[in-house]
Design an enzyme around this catalytic site. Structure first.
Site, PDB file in Angstrom:
ATOM      1  CB  CYS A  58      -1.003  -0.043   1.142  1.00 68.63           C
ATOM      2  SG  CYS A  58      -2.341   1.153   0.967  1.00 68.63           S
ATOM      3  CD  GLU A 111      -2.292  -5.954   5.225  1.00 67.62           C
ATOM      4  OE1 GLU A 111      -1.823  -6.354   4.135  1.00 67.62           O
ATOM      5  OE2 GLU A 111      -2.397  -4.755   5.534  1.00 67.62           O
ATOM      6  CG  HIS A 127      -4.226  -3.192   2.729  1.00 69.18           C
ATOM      7  ND1 HIS A 127      -3.279  -2.785   3.640  1.00 69.18           N
ATOM      8  CD2 HIS A 127      -4.778  -2.063   2.222  1.00 69.18           C
ATOM      9  CE1 HIS A 127      -3.269  -1.466   3.695  1.00 69.18           C
ATOM     10  NE2 HIS A 127      -4.166  -0.996   2.841  1.00 69.18           N
TER      11      HIS A 127
END
Lengths: 225, 258, 393
Positions: free
Chosen positions: A95, A207, A205
């Site tokens: 990001c 995650e 992202h």
């Protein structure tokens, strides 16, 4: 999935994964994701800890200008130059972390003078300007990424599963098309994944991208270019 | 383009999941929030909304603990809310692992709070949750404090005002339809979606696969669902593969892997 | 209601989808199994894996075992073909038919294996059956979670990290595809096994009627514990090409395994689900909810394996599916429900667009050993009724 310390070519054990801490919020999810993949990450801005690591992750959420100030103030730019660009450790930027790799960013640029990034990629970070007024900023939600080329971090992921979670208002535009691994579409092409040599970066992202994101992180953590 | 989202909605009471009909009737136990979140994550939902419906200083600590534990093994966005009144509240939830924080009553009482929070944490972190009832067939009105206090505000006008105050997203919930599984309030959804610039998540009434299709086609960006997932065999897996095969722009389902 | 153009799977099946030609994802998966997988390579991968775990501890692996055709084949394969020393782990769901015990005695004696059996508390199981029936229209929660979660606990307790399960889910459903080589892990448990309900959820649902520690057998162990023992929980069906009929032939020939008739399916399928006397009720529920019974499932397998045409399958389904199983009487007695209540609960879980018509249901054949199915009467003073409850006050 089992994990453990990887060994460097010389046979000495490397102590794992360093997540670079430069004072931005919430590395928790990235740390949890790395642990979920079976590794033992340290969140640090200490030069020795990063030197010890086999893999380095640069996360990021927030404003470009503040982030670069922090990065320079903590000497992180030099550390990364040494450990990633010189020593060739596998490196993943996420990001805002990806955007910092550019030459410049026009986010909150004072007097029209853009902020300077690390300049690792010949690219600039520009405000998103989708050609459809119904598309709002930020680009927030799940979007598909189209592959321009293959890359080890995308191993074993079907194209129909390349959906990732994005939250951003600015995106990188690369001058060298060879740097781009994948684009998303949001009323304009949005550079989603870039890579060169031992460096990879994602605008989205991983995650927060469920199975596909974890698979990408796992691929990265097992990548030894 | 951005995919439409399927979002389970969790209601927390004393750290446990519960479900009501029309906010107050027919309380049923709905499970353990952390393990249920893991199940939904494995089903492949797009996001999770977690609301503390009896917020207090004590329950805030419990919610933080729940979010932290969810964050350990669940890797998708969370929106968390319930009794959020100050910037500290927002910060605490974001640090625990929430990606977005939902504000409801406090935004009505102090609209400036919403603007401040958006400025401090970013528009994308702030979701405004708006609950309403239809007072009469053509007149809908906002209710705050968990549906207890009537406020003379039109939900759509209020949503627009919140957009002006820089919220990132609106969660619009029908109290009348909540838990009834009788279908979403399509008329209001259509009106709201046509005037709002920010994404609209709709809640209240989903009881069948078709209801979800109708709401998304009426303009919602996302559907929040509770009862249907808890009490019927229409699971998130079934919902996603049904929507995908009917051509709606949702993330691919498992079987599209073939 | 749409059905696959190649087999008979209806659109109400859980994870499946149809392509433009109207054929289902499971048919596509079987096509992959038959034409795109290099099974020799897969077999070699399995041998490499096995070499890492052989002779490292008291047991080389765990084989979860029910006594049905698949687990008997798995056990035979692990002992005779792989030459491994397994710990056989059996979870007693309380519904084994008498023939199974005979089969098991014979199989265990011939193969020479250690066997662990776990039988959970009946008072707890009964509560779980009723609660999962109410919430999911499916009473088998304790069995699925017991088999999967408890066996993983045993793997940790006995420090035996390699587990051999049976067929890949890709054989019958579309939660996974053949090239994914799914691990039998918590994700699979949540997606396809536990009806989306964990032991922690059940504890809340039961509102204090069952103590938390009484649910421990149904808790999936923490991921970190499994990673610590380097757990590999694999499907034999990811490494060898699955062929049910061939496997049945092998176990009948090599071990004298005996089949028997099962409620609601053609008698020639005497190898299918013979181990559970409530199989008929389970299949009936699936028919009420999704419009497909077990004959549909069995015909699909034969169609996909080119042993039957679609027309032949349709005829069998028409003849056998959707009949009321006599075991339902015993079931209703166990759970102290009326048939009206049972149907009321089941119909609430219909999957669109299927609609069940109770008026057209005919009675099915009674099984010859039904008199031997246990019916010890156990009073149930705190029977929770059929409404879904509010949990702890």
């Amino acid at each position: 999935m089992t994990g453990g310390a990887e060994t460097a070519p010389g046979g000495q054990a490397m102590s794992g994964v360093a997540i670079v801490d430069y004072g931005i919020n919430n590395v928790r999810s990235v740390k949890n994701a790395v642990e979920y993949c079976g590794f033992d990450p340290v969140v640090t801005h200490d030069a020795d800890a990063i030197a010890d690591a086999s893999h380095v992750i640069l996360p990021g959420v927030g404003a470009f200008g503040d982030a670069m100030s922090n990065v320079r103030a903590r000497g992180i730019d030099e550390m990364l130059e040494r450990q990633v660009r010189e020593k060739g450790k596998p490196f993943l930027a996420v990001c805002l972390g990806m955007q910092l790799l550019a030459n410049t960013s026009e986010e909150h640029a004072d007097d029209g003078v853009a902020h300077r990034g690390l300049g690792w990629f010949d690219a600039d970070v520009l405000r998103l300007k989708p050609n459809d007024p119904a598309l709002k900023i930020p680009h927030m939600g799940w979007n598909m990424v189209g592959k321009e080329r293959n890359h080890p971090i995308l191993a074993n992921i079907r194209e129909s599963n390349l959906a990732f979670y994005f939250v951003h208002s600015f995106a990188m535009r690369c001058r060298d098309a060879g740097d781009v691994v994948g684009f998303a579409q949001y009323g304009q092409p949005v550079t989603a994944i870039i890579a060169r040599d031992n460096i990879a970066a994602t605008q989205f992202h991983p995650e927060k991208s469920q199975d596909t994101g974890i698979e990408l992180m796992s691929n990265f953590l097992r990548w030894n270019p | 383009m951005l995919k439409k989202r399927l979002i389970p909605k969790f209601l927390l009471r004393d750290g446990r999941l519960v479900k009501y009909t029309r906010f107050f009737e027919n309380e049923r136990a709905a499970g353990n929030p952390v393990t249920t979140a893991k199940v939904y994550n494995d089903y492949g939902v797009d996001e999770l909304i977690v609301l503390d419906i009896v917020p207090s200083a004590a329950s805030r600590g419990r919610v933080v603990d729940i979010i932290e534990r969810m964050s350990e093994e669940i890797f998708m966005p969370f929106t968390v809310g319930g009794g959020v009144k100050t910037l500290d509240d927002v910060n605490m939830l974001l640090r625990a692992g929430a990606d977005k924080v939902s504000v409801n009553s406090e935004a009505v009482r102090r609209p400036e709070f919403l603007r401040e929070a958006a400025r401090t944490f970013g528009d994308q972190c702030m979701t405004v949750s708006i609950d309403y009832k239809r007072i009469s067939p053509n007149h809908a009105s906002v209710f705050i404090d968990g549906g207890r206090e009537h406020v003379a505000l039109d939900p759509i006008e209020w949503a627009q005002r919140c957009e002006d105050l820089h919220c990132g997203e609106v969660l619009l919930g029908s109290i009348d339809r909540d838990g009834t599984m009788s279908g979403y309030d399509l008329e209001l959804i259509h009106k709201a979606a046509s005037v709002l610039g920010v994404p609209l998540i709709v809640s209240g009434g989903c009881g069948s696969l078709q209801h979800a299709i109708d709401a998304l086609e009426a303009g919602a960006s996302a559907v929040a669902i509770s009862s249907m997932f808890l009490f019927t065999d229409h699971s998130p897996i079934k919902l996603r593969s049904h929507l995908f095969s009917r051509g709606l722009d949702v993330r691919a389902s498992f079987s599209s892997r073939n | 209601m749409l059905s696959c153009s190649k087999c008979l799977l209806p659109e109400t099946a859980e994870a499946t989808s149809f392509d433009e030609a109207g054929s289902c994802s499971v048919c596509a998966q079987i096509e992959v199994r038959d034409t795109q997988i290099n099974w020799e390579e897969r077999h070699a991968q399995m041998m490499e894996l096995v070499a890492q775990y052989r002779d490292k501890g008291l047991y080389d692996c765990i084989v979860p075992y029910s006594g049905g055709k698949d687990s008997v084949f798995q056990l035979w394969y692990v002992v005779k073909k792989l030459g491994l020393k397994p710990l056989v782990v059996r979870f007693d769901h309380w519904f084994y038919r008498p023939l199974i015990e005979e089969n098991n005695t014979s199989v265990f004696k011939q193969l020479g294996v250690d066997v662990l059996n776990f039988t959970p508390n009946w008072h707890v199981v009964r509560e779980l059956m009723l609660e999962s029936l109410k919430r999911r229209g499916d009473f088998c929660w304790h069995c699925h979670t017991g088999i999967y979660a408890h066996t993983m606990q045993i793997a940790i307790r006995y420090e035996t990290p390699l587990l051999f399960w049976g067929e890949s889910l890709a054989e019958y459903q579309s939660f996974y595809s053949y090239d994914e080589m799914e691990e039998v892990d918590e994700k699979r448990f949540n997606r396809a096994m536990n009806l989306g309900i964990t032991a922690d959820d059940m504890y809340e649902f039961l509102g204090g009627r069952v103590a938390k520690r009484d649910l421990y057998p149904f808790v999936y162990p923490p991921r970190k514990e499994l990673m610590r023992i380097k757990c590999r929980s694999i499907c034999l069906g990811s490494y060898i090409k699955w062929d049910t009929k061939k496997h049945v032939e092998i176990i009948k020939r090599e071990l004298g395994w005996k089949g028997q008739e099962v409620e609601g399916i053609p008698p020639e399928y005497d190898y299918e689900k013979i181990e559970c006397f409530f199989q008929g009720v389970r299949d009936y529920l699936k028919y009420i909810k999704r419009g497909m019974g077990r004959t549909n499932h069995l015909a699909n397998i034969d169609i996909r394996n080119k042993r039957m045409t679609r027309e032949q399958g349709e005829a069998l389904v028409r003849e056998f599916d959707g009949k009321r199983p006599p075991s339902l009487d015993l079931f209703l007695d166990y759970l102290q429900l009326t048939e009206e209540q049972f149907l009321g609960i089941a119909i609430k879980h219909e999957v669109s667009p299927w609609q069940f018509s109770p008026n057209t249901v005919e009675p099915g054949r009674r099984m010859p050993d039904m008199d031997k199915w246990n019916n010890t009467q156990v009073p149930w003073p705190n029977h929770p009724g059929v409404e879904i409850g509010g949990g702890k006050g």
